[in-house]
Design a protein around this motif. Sequence first.
Motif, PDB file in Angstrom:
ATOM      1  N   LEU A  41     -25.233 -52.955  47.712  1.00  0.00           N
ATOM      2  CA  LEU A  41     -24.342 -53.277  46.589  1.00  0.00           C
ATOM      3  C   LEU A  41     -24.444 -54.759  46.249  1.00  0.00           C
ATOM      4  O   LEU A  41     -24.500 -55.143  45.075  1.00  0.00           O
ATOM      5  CB  LEU A  41     -22.896 -52.923  46.954  1.00  0.00           C
ATOM      6  CG  LEU A  41     -22.570 -51.427  47.028  1.00  0.00           C
ATOM      7  CD1 LEU A  41     -21.234 -51.198  47.704  1.00  0.00           C
ATOM      8  CD2 LEU A  41     -22.554 -50.816  45.634  1.00  0.00           C
ATOM      9  N   LEU A  42     -24.498 -55.577  47.288  1.00  0.00           N
ATOM     10  CA  LEU A  42     -24.632 -57.026  47.068  1.00  0.00           C
ATOM     11  C   LEU A  42     -25.920 -57.345  46.318  1.00  0.00           C
ATOM     12  O   LEU A  42     -25.934 -58.135  45.370  1.00  0.00           O
ATOM     13  CB  LEU A  42     -24.599 -57.735  48.427  1.00  0.00           C
ATOM     14  CG  LEU A  42     -24.936 -59.224  48.446  1.00  0.00           C
ATOM     15  CD1 LEU A  42     -23.926 -60.017  47.636  1.00  0.00           C
ATOM     16  CD2 LEU A  42     -24.953 -59.749  49.880  1.00  0.00           C
ATOM     17  N   ASN A  43     -27.019 -56.708  46.732  1.00  0.00           N
ATOM     18  CA  ASN A  43     -28.302 -56.949  46.060  1.00  0.00           C
ATOM     19  C   ASN A  43     -28.294 -56.466  44.615  1.00  0.00           C
ATOM     20  O   ASN A  43     -28.820 -57.142  43.723  1.00  0.00           O
ATOM     21  CB  ASN A  43     -29.422 -56.239  46.827  1.00  0.00           C
ATOM     22  CG  ASN A  43     -30.051 -57.145  47.849  1.00  0.00           C
ATOM     23  OD1 ASN A  43     -30.994 -57.870  47.547  1.00  0.00           O
ATOM     24  ND2 ASN A  43     -29.498 -57.141  49.038  1.00  0.00           N
ATOM     25  N   ALA A  44     -27.704 -55.295  44.409  1.00  0.00           N
ATOM     26  CA  ALA A  44     -27.645 -54.773  43.046  1.00  0.00           C
ATOM     27  C   ALA A  44     -26.780 -55.672  42.158  1.00  0.00           C
ATOM     28  O   ALA A  44     -27.095 -55.906  40.983  1.00  0.00           O
ATOM     29  CB  ALA A  44     -27.080 -53.350  43.065  1.00  0.00           C
ATOM     30  N   TYR A  45     -25.724 -56.171  42.734  1.00  0.00           N
ATOM     31  CA  TYR A  45     -24.830 -57.110  42.024  1.00  0.00           C
ATOM     32  C   TYR A  45     -25.617 -58.348  41.600  1.00  0.00           C
ATOM     33  O   TYR A  45     -25.590 -58.760  40.426  1.00  0.00           O
ATOM     34  CB  TYR A  45     -23.690 -57.458  42.982  1.00  0.00           C
ATOM     35  CG  TYR A  45     -22.688 -58.492  42.532  1.00  0.00           C
ATOM     36  CD1 TYR A  45     -22.338 -58.668  41.200  1.00  0.00           C
ATOM     37  CD2 TYR A  45     -22.044 -59.296  43.477  1.00  0.00           C
ATOM     38  CE1 TYR A  45     -21.401 -59.612  40.823  1.00  0.00           C
ATOM     39  CE2 TYR A  45     -21.102 -60.236  43.111  1.00  0.00           C
ATOM     40  CZ  TYR A  45     -20.788 -60.397  41.781  1.00  0.00           C
ATOM     41  OH  TYR A  45     -19.858 -61.338  41.404  1.00  0.00           O
ATOM     42  N   PHE A  46     -26.359 -58.919  42.547  1.00  0.00           N
ATOM     43  CA  PHE A  46     -27.171 -60.104  42.226  1.00  0.00           C
ATOM     44  C   PHE A  46     -28.223 -59.770  41.173  1.00  0.00           C
ATOM     45  O   PHE A  46     -28.391 -60.496  40.185  1.00  0.00           O
ATOM     46  CB  PHE A  46     -27.837 -60.648  43.498  1.00  0.00           C
ATOM     47  CG  PHE A  46     -28.960 -61.610  43.204  1.00  0.00           C
ATOM     48  CD1 PHE A  46     -28.713 -62.825  42.578  1.00  0.00           C
ATOM     49  CD2 PHE A  46     -30.274 -61.295  43.532  1.00  0.00           C
ATOM     50  CE1 PHE A  46     -29.746 -63.711  42.290  1.00  0.00           C
ATOM     51  CE2 PHE A  46     -31.306 -62.168  43.244  1.00  0.00           C
ATOM     52  CZ  PHE A  46     -31.042 -63.377  42.627  1.00  0.00           C
ATOM     53  N   GLY A  60     -24.706 -47.264  39.079  1.00  0.00           N
ATOM     54  CA  GLY A  60     -23.450 -47.967  39.323  1.00  0.00           C
ATOM     55  C   GLY A  60     -22.623 -47.372  40.444  1.00  0.00           C
ATOM     56  O   GLY A  60     -21.448 -47.672  40.590  1.00  0.00           O
ATOM     57  N   THR A  61     -23.246 -46.549  41.231  1.00  0.00           N
ATOM     58  CA  THR A  61     -22.508 -45.942  42.342  1.00  0.00           C
ATOM     59  C   THR A  61     -23.487 -45.574  43.454  1.00  0.00           C
ATOM     60  O   THR A  61     -24.695 -45.763  43.304  1.00  0.00           O
ATOM     61  CB  THR A  61     -21.741 -44.687  41.850  1.00  0.00           C
ATOM     62  OG1 THR A  61     -20.927 -44.217  42.908  1.00  0.00           O
ATOM     63  CG2 THR A  61     -22.679 -43.592  41.386  1.00  0.00           C
ATOM     64  N   ILE A  62     -22.958 -45.047  44.531  1.00  0.00           N
ATOM     65  CA  ILE A  62     -23.810 -44.602  45.628  1.00  0.00           C
ATOM     66  C   ILE A  62     -23.643 -43.096  45.787  1.00  0.00           C
ATOM     67  O   ILE A  62     -22.686 -42.521  45.289  1.00  0.00           O
ATOM     68  CB  ILE A  62     -23.428 -45.319  46.941  1.00  0.00           C
ATOM     69  CG1 ILE A  62     -21.913 -45.286  47.119  1.00  0.00           C
ATOM     70  CG2 ILE A  62     -23.946 -46.733  46.955  1.00  0.00           C
ATOM     71  CD1 ILE A  62     -21.428 -45.761  48.432  1.00  0.00           C
ATOM     72  N   ASP A  63     -24.596 -42.483  46.495  1.00  0.00           N
ATOM     73  CA  ASP A  63     -24.525 -41.051  46.737  1.00  0.00           C
ATOM     74  C   ASP A  63     -24.590 -40.836  48.250  1.00  0.00           C
ATOM     75  O   ASP A  63     -25.674 -40.895  48.847  1.00  0.00           O
ATOM     76  CB  ASP A  63     -25.691 -40.353  46.025  1.00  0.00           C
ATOM     77  CG  ASP A  63     -25.621 -38.842  46.200  1.00  0.00           C
ATOM     78  OD1 ASP A  63     -24.786 -38.364  46.996  1.00  0.00           O
ATOM     79  OD2 ASP A  63     -26.412 -38.133  45.539  1.00  0.00           O
ATOM     80  N   ARG A  64     -23.422 -40.604  48.857  1.00  0.00           N
ATOM     81  CA  ARG A  64     -23.355 -40.587  50.320  1.00  0.00           C
ATOM     82  C   ARG A  64     -24.039 -39.376  50.940  1.00  0.00           C
ATOM     83  O   ARG A  64     -24.189 -39.300  52.157  1.00  0.00           O
ATOM     84  CB  ARG A  64     -21.894 -40.666  50.784  1.00  0.00           C
ATOM     85  CG  ARG A  64     -21.254 -42.006  50.467  1.00  0.00           C
ATOM     86  CD  ARG A  64     -20.248 -42.384  51.523  1.00  0.00           C
ATOM     87  NE  ARG A  64     -19.161 -41.433  51.593  1.00  0.00           N
ATOM     88  CZ  ARG A  64     -18.023 -41.540  50.905  1.00  0.00           C
ATOM     89  NH1 ARG A  64     -17.851 -42.581  50.106  1.00  0.00           N
ATOM     90  NH2 ARG A  64     -17.080 -40.653  51.018  1.00  0.00           N
ATOM     91  N   THR A  65     -24.471 -38.432  50.087  1.00  0.00           N
ATOM     92  CA  THR A  65     -25.131 -37.245  50.659  1.00  0.00           C
ATOM     93  C   THR A  65     -26.619 -37.499  50.908  1.00  0.00           C
ATOM     94  O   THR A  65     -27.272 -36.712  51.595  1.00  0.00           O
ATOM     95  CB  THR A  65     -25.002 -36.043  49.704  1.00  0.00           C
ATOM     96  OG1 THR A  65     -25.643 -36.378  48.472  1.00  0.00           O
ATOM     97  CG2 THR A  65     -23.551 -35.690  49.443  1.00  0.00           C
ATOM     98  N   ILE A  66     -27.170 -38.572  50.317  1.00  0.00           N
ATOM     99  CA  ILE A  66     -28.633 -38.740  50.378  1.00  0.00           C
ATOM    100  C   ILE A  66     -29.109 -39.195  51.751  1.00  0.00           C
ATOM    101  O   ILE A  66     -29.955 -38.573  52.373  1.00  0.00           O
ATOM    102  CB  ILE A  66     -29.117 -39.744  49.308  1.00  0.00           C
ATOM    103  CG1 ILE A  66     -28.753 -39.251  47.909  1.00  0.00           C
ATOM    104  CG2 ILE A  66     -30.630 -39.916  49.403  1.00  0.00           C
ATOM    105  CD1 ILE A  66     -29.204 -40.192  46.812  1.00  0.00           C
ATOM    106  N   ASP A  67     -28.589 -40.338  52.200  1.00  0.00           N
ATOM    107  CA  ASP A  67     -29.110 -40.908  53.455  1.00  0.00           C
ATOM    108  C   ASP A  67     -28.098 -41.887  54.053  1.00  0.00           C
ATOM    109  O   ASP A  67     -27.022 -42.133  53.478  1.00  0.00           O
ATOM    110  CB  ASP A  67     -30.458 -41.601  53.218  1.00  0.00           C
ATOM    111  CG  ASP A  67     -30.403 -42.596  52.076  1.00  0.00           C
ATOM    112  OD1 ASP A  67     -29.304 -43.114  51.788  1.00  0.00           O
ATOM    113  OD2 ASP A  67     -31.449 -42.855  51.458  1.00  0.00           O
TER     114      ASP A  67
END
Lengths: 649, 125
Positions: free
Chosen positions: A153-158, A136-143
């Motif tokens: 986020l749009l795809n995950a929402y769909f 339910g979130t993103i991790d800005r340290t990864i990539d």
Amino acid sequence: MAEVITAGARVADRAVADESHEPAHLRMVGLPYPVMALCAAAVALWVSALDQIDVDAIGDTGLVSVLPLRFFAALALLTVSFTISVHRDLRPRWHALHVAILVLIIHGTLPLIYDAPRFAYVYKHLGVVDLVSRYGTIDRTIDAYNNWPGFFLLNAYFREAAGLRDSIGYTPWAPVFFNLGFVMLLLFVHRSLVDDTRVRWCAVWLFVLGNWVGQDYLAPQAFAYLLYLAIVGVALAWLPSRRPWRWWGRARSRAVALAARWNARARWDALKAAYRSPEAPEAPATPERPWGGGGAAIALVLVLFTAVVASHQLSPLMITAVITALIVVGRRGPWWLPLVMAAMTVAWFWLVAGEFLSAHSYLVGDVGQRPDSAVNEELADLTSSPGQVFVALTSRVLSASLAVLAAVGLFLRWRRGRPSATVVALAAAPLPLLGAVTYGGEMLFRVYLFSLPWVAFLAAWGLVRLCWGEWALPWRSAVAPIVATAGLFGLVVALCVAAYGQEKSNHIRLGEVEASAWFYEHAPDASLMMLVNGSFPSRLEGNYGRFEVGNFLQEPRYRNHRFQPGDVARLVRILEADTLASMDARDVEEANAYVVVSKSQIAYADLYRLATPDQIASLEAILASSPLFEVVYTNEDARVYQLVRAVRE
Amino acid sequence: MNRDARSSVWQSQRSWLVAAVLALSILVMEMVAADADLPFRPLVVFAFLVLGPGLAVTGFLRLADPGTELAVAVPLSLALDAVVAGVMSLIDAWQPTTGLVLSAVCTSVALALQLLQRMVIGVGR
């Protein structure tokens, strides 16, 4: 009897009159029916061709090496039918039918013959979507993906709202969706430029044929491109026109005076008199302004642009450049709009992605790197892969053909007194970015894509004027459509070569997807997935940030290398070093190292002459015979070997 | 048919599209409320996300023809969906089904207003 025939002919004429804009004496009787029959035959041929495609036999020239003649016959019939439809100036719905079938054939073939989404890198996108769905979130340290997460986020929402377990089911159909969207938006964009429906539909046709760069799969750039077309469509149609700046008028007058002083103007006037025959100005069918006028248009542009800024690194720069060109040359919209767009872009780069960018300068790339190096480095050894040389040359010929046709269109527009400065400015606007950003060596292709709508427009103008313009000689009315059909068919064949040219390595098998899923389900955190090369659906699960992925062929010594039992010790050292680095980075005490060998990696190495299938088989042989490795997962497409020795010893 | 006439025809025909998308929005809310795992659920949700939010906005812009309306509504829908998803993630409240229902409620209200405007007040081009 004669009365019945006459009555029948009258009914047929009436049917045609509904479908055509041409005078009655030029119409063929019952013309839409042959067009319908040709379309139906094209679809039937295409469907029947699908069974004959053997995806395991794809050669160095890509999918065309296994496409049956029926496939090309289907495209030939469709091209003939489209040309008839344009020649007879049928209603737009007939053109729409042709374009929809073309998109379906070009972009719907691969989802129907492959059992998993193509392109190894699309699975990285699926991994980010899965990450958002899981946590339910993103991790800005990864990539970088996590720093421009809008599309994911749009795809995950769909995906979550639709109750889907993963995104693999709809991913292969993304190119069909995006290309139909591009077509719809291009029609909207070009409405502000020309009223002639034939030019608009030919432009759409040429756009589909020219779009060989493969940026229409499930990716943020495809989403951003869709929004780019919408933004520029709204801006062209509804941003209010401005009076020219006074300095611009003064500068223009001075330039004209200077030209006259050099005595060039007399020659220019003579040239114009000899070649120009201006027509009455054409009124484009610009869509009526919305309620709210320019303010509503600016609001729409900014909402759409917000989604672009949050989704992709490069597209905001391109769009800002294009809108700037529209405002400066096309004199539309407020002068401050590009400044607001630039401020939004900079704010995102600085406030959201700043931390990540300070550690990764890949967006700018190496100084002096060629803007097309992503492809040229792979083709450096041109003599070793003739199939890929052929594909590369064909894609260049396809692009050059469109450029030449666009130049013809530009000349004919000038000859007829049509203003083209805005279109040329829009086409040229992304070019300065070539010198500023290399974007991993892909910049040339991105610039080409952003210029394509305008190049296609000018090319369509040239095509329509050459083939269906006001020609005085009667023989041309018959020959020109035939030449147009042959030319368009040549372009569609070139598209098949260019767009499907890397299918040998782009083809990902279902077994490989399952092997990758097995790894992410069973491997302990911080484990290493060592591949032969990057052509594998790695990072497809949301926990991909906890693992490390590497590949042997990054080491130049292993390119075109036949592995011997003596290589095992060095391989183990590489695996252990990479795994230890991964464990330290993730602060984990225990992890494993895995080697994954699969069919698409073998195909990729063979295609780019990095290793022959025999050499990769020799790698597998030493892994299988060594007591340090054991096979922990296998299927017909992939095998996973685990280093059984504990890494931290 | 001139442009004014075409615009007028579209404004009268548009009610059918609005009614269809309104029905789609209600169906989406029903499916989510019932937690229905229907085989066509992905298609319904996809159609709603691609058309619904954008049409809810473009109705107030009174666009002149279906081509223009779709060309604006589809990208606008996707952009608004991305904004909704972004806000859910940003405020640490990742609840896609709740987001979908909220989006469907807002869309339904906007579309119902447009229908009402057309039927009761008779405003159009």
